[in-house]
Design an enzyme around this catalytic site. Sequence first.
Site, PDB file in Angstrom:
ATOM      1  N   SER A  20      38.801  54.505  46.695  1.00  0.00           N
ATOM      2  CA  SER A  20      40.899  53.687  46.233  1.00  0.00           C
ATOM      3  C   SER A  20      40.712  53.671  48.044  1.00  0.00           C
ATOM      4  O   SER A  20      40.973  55.071  48.735  1.00  0.00           O
ATOM      5  CB  SER A  20      41.143  54.420  45.054  1.00  0.00           C
ATOM      6  OG  SER A  20      42.467  53.607  45.284  1.00  0.00           O
ATOM      7  N   THR A  67      43.159  52.961  36.644  1.00  0.00           N
ATOM      8  CA  THR A  67      42.560  52.080  37.531  1.00  0.00           C
ATOM      9  C   THR A  67      41.475  51.707  36.655  1.00  0.00           C
ATOM     10  O   THR A  67      41.100  52.846  35.327  1.00  0.00           O
ATOM     11  CB  THR A  67      42.256  51.573  38.647  1.00  0.00           C
ATOM     12  OG1 THR A  67      41.328  51.007  39.045  1.00  0.00           O
ATOM     13  CG2 THR A  67      41.357  53.124  39.095  1.00  0.00           C
ATOM     14  N   LYS A  71      42.165  50.765  32.023  1.00  0.00           N
ATOM     15  CA  LYS A  71      43.543  50.109  32.102  1.00  0.00           C
ATOM     16  C   LYS A  71      43.804  49.375  30.545  1.00  0.00           C
ATOM     17  O   LYS A  71      45.836  49.400  30.519  1.00  0.00           O
ATOM     18  CB  LYS A  71      43.810  48.897  33.374  1.00  0.00           C
ATOM     19  CG  LYS A  71      43.852  48.641  34.364  1.00  0.00           C
ATOM     20  CD  LYS A  71      43.347  47.905  34.973  1.00  0.00           C
ATOM     21  CE  LYS A  71      43.978  48.121  37.122  1.00  0.00           C
ATOM     22  NZ  LYS A  71      43.746  46.543  37.113  1.00  0.00           N
ATOM     23  N   ASN A  92      48.692  49.167  34.564  1.00  0.00           N
ATOM     24  CA  ASN A  92      47.876  49.637  36.015  1.00  0.00           C
ATOM     25  C   ASN A  92      49.329  51.132  36.902  1.00  0.00           C
ATOM     26  O   ASN A  92      48.741  50.990  37.508  1.00  0.00           O
ATOM     27  CB  ASN A  92      47.540  48.444  36.621  1.00  0.00           C
ATOM     28  CG  ASN A  92      49.296  48.262  37.888  1.00  0.00           C
ATOM     29  OD1 ASN A  92      50.379  48.682  36.650  1.00  0.00           O
ATOM     30  ND2 ASN A  92      48.507  48.294  38.862  1.00  0.00           N
ATOM     31  N   ALA A 132      37.709  34.272  34.346  1.00  0.00           N
ATOM     32  CA  ALA A 132      38.604  34.891  33.238  1.00  0.00           C
ATOM     33  C   ALA A 132      38.211  35.772  32.724  1.00  0.00           C
ATOM     34  O   ALA A 132      38.183  37.225  31.287  1.00  0.00           O
ATOM     35  CB  ALA A 132      38.189  33.822  31.671  1.00  0.00           C
ATOM     36  N   GLY A 133      38.552  36.943  33.363  1.00  0.00           N
ATOM     37  CA  GLY A 133      38.152  38.660  33.804  1.00  0.00           C
ATOM     38  C   GLY A 133      39.332  39.464  33.474  1.00  0.00           C
ATOM     39  O   GLY A 133      40.547  38.693  33.460  1.00  0.00           O
ATOM     40  N   GLU A 159      34.740  30.537  25.914  1.00  0.00           N
ATOM     41  CA  GLU A 159      35.457  31.493  24.901  1.00  0.00           C
ATOM     42  C   GLU A 159      36.753  32.869  25.413  1.00  0.00           C
ATOM     43  O   GLU A 159      37.996  33.337  25.251  1.00  0.00           O
ATOM     44  CB  GLU A 159      34.857  32.062  23.820  1.00  0.00           C
ATOM     45  CG  GLU A 159      33.423  31.558  23.158  1.00  0.00           C
ATOM     46  CD  GLU A 159      32.664  31.112  23.768  1.00  0.00           C
ATOM     47  OE1 GLU A 159      32.401  31.179  24.855  1.00  0.00           O
ATOM     48  OE2 GLU A 159      32.111  29.728  23.715  1.00  0.00           O
TER      49      GLU A 159
HETATM   50  P1  ATR Z   1      37.747  41.327  36.395  1.00  0.00           P
HETATM   51  O1  ATR Z   1      38.249  42.350  35.607  1.00  0.00           O
HETATM   52  O2  ATR Z   1      37.243  42.269  37.785  1.00  0.00           O
HETATM   53  O3  ATR Z   1      37.655  40.443  36.725  1.00  0.00           O
HETATM   54  P2  ATR Z   1      35.240  41.349  34.867  1.00  0.00           P
HETATM   55  O4  ATR Z   1      36.544  41.537  33.743  1.00  0.00           O
HETATM   56  O5  ATR Z   1      34.700  41.666  35.245  1.00  0.00           O
HETATM   57  O6  ATR Z   1      36.043  41.385  36.320  1.00  0.00           O
HETATM   58  O7  ATR Z   1      35.703  39.474  35.265  1.00  0.00           O
HETATM   59  C1  ATR Z   1      34.385  39.325  35.974  1.00  0.00           C
HETATM   60  C2  ATR Z   1      34.405  37.831  35.777  1.00  0.00           C
HETATM   61  O8  ATR Z   1      33.630  37.223  36.611  1.00  0.00           O
HETATM   62  C3  ATR Z   1      34.038  36.588  34.953  1.00  0.00           C
HETATM   63  O9  ATR Z   1      35.166  35.741  34.877  1.00  0.00           O
HETATM   64  C4  ATR Z   1      32.735  37.031  34.904  1.00  0.00           C
HETATM   65  O10 ATR Z   1      32.602  35.343  34.143  1.00  0.00           O
HETATM   66  P3  ATR Z   1      32.088  35.684  32.256  1.00  0.00           P
HETATM   67  O11 ATR Z   1      33.229  36.160  31.494  1.00  0.00           O
HETATM   68  O12 ATR Z   1      31.752  34.003  32.147  1.00  0.00           O
HETATM   69  O13 ATR Z   1      30.756  36.972  32.480  1.00  0.00           O
HETATM   70  C5  ATR Z   1      32.504  35.967  35.754  1.00  0.00           C
HETATM   71  N1  ATR Z   1      31.202  35.875  37.041  1.00  0.00           N
HETATM   72  C6  ATR Z   1      30.676  37.594  37.633  1.00  0.00           C
HETATM   73  N2  ATR Z   1      29.475  37.319  37.238  1.00  0.00           N
HETATM   74  C7  ATR Z   1      29.524  35.452  37.626  1.00  0.00           C
HETATM   75  C8  ATR Z   1      27.983  34.738  37.923  1.00  0.00           C
HETATM   76  N3  ATR Z   1      27.457  34.846  38.221  1.00  0.00           N
HETATM   77  N4  ATR Z   1      29.127  33.436  37.539  1.00  0.00           N
HETATM   78  C9  ATR Z   1      30.068  32.893  37.337  1.00  0.00           C
HETATM   79  N5  ATR Z   1      31.600  33.666  36.735  1.00  0.00           N
HETATM   80  C10 ATR Z   1      30.645  35.014  37.270  1.00  0.00           C
END
Ligand code: ATR
Length: 297
Positions: A20, A67, A71, A92, A132-133, A159
Amino acid sequence: MEITGTTEVYGLIGSPVAHSISPLIHNMLAKKTGLDMTYVCFPVAGRDVRAALEGAFALGIRGMNVTVPHKQSVRALLSSVDPLADAVGAVNTLVRDGDGFTGYNTDVEGFAREAAACGILLQGAGVVVVGAGGAARGVCFSLAKEGAGRIVIANRTKEKAGRIADAVNSWKGETLVIPAGMDILSDTEKLKSLAGSGYLAVQTTSVGLYPDTESSPVDDPEFFAQAAAGIDIIYNPEETRFMKYMRQAGHPAYNGLLMLLYQGIASFELWTGRKVPKEAADEVYAAMQQEMAGRRK
Ligand code: ATR
């Protein structure tokens, strides 16, 4: 800074935390503001979060950052949660109160302050959020709070974009966020009709993160040509493929290091009640850039 009998301890809990950059941010801020405090990392596994918070309270710890992966789960262990952090569903930052800790989300403010520092006006802006993570969630709440005019959120798993849109729209009380699949990013006309042209494009996926530095979640030149500016919340590498495309299209692009700085500053300000002067923020940012450059070697 000398650690004495009166030094107040702050820290980060998560897993992993060893790499970190938060200790650099907070220990430098402490030094710049002359406060008798120190900041350390505590690796804490999921089953130990409750015990860690009880222990931290008993030890007189005044504040902590939280972190990945705690979270969301930490919320149930707090004496109260700030309404915005509650709506985001992620905490956070913890601030000690009479009974335990109150939870805040400073990622939201971090994003807004990065945009402001880059001269990007969010008020009324059309924005396209890619991904959308967890990170996208904070970004979308930040955009909504700052008064963005229209937000399209595109994700591989549509979704999940829908869930963020629902959460932000119900918090805001209007249909501000429109969920979509990734295909919308190549559908120039549709994107233009929803977000307008000259949108801000925000990249929040893990695609392009070191060592996957040649990838971008969107490659269509039209997507970049239609934008006005880009922010990629990744900060390693310094210039992602997404940023490269944006710059090739003639628009400014920024990485996520300023967001990291400003979420830290917002936490520090909550803990200490002090406003961090711009000069101190600039010095910490320069040290962060140097640290990241060293890690990339
Ligand atoms: P964070 O907390 O850093 O946002 P996360 O919650 O794991 O991490 O989210 C990762 C994001 O990257 C998601 O939007 C994921 O898409 P999905 O929801 O469909 O999984 C996206 N992501 C990861 N690998 C991807 C890829 N190869 N192509 C497109 N989107 C990807």
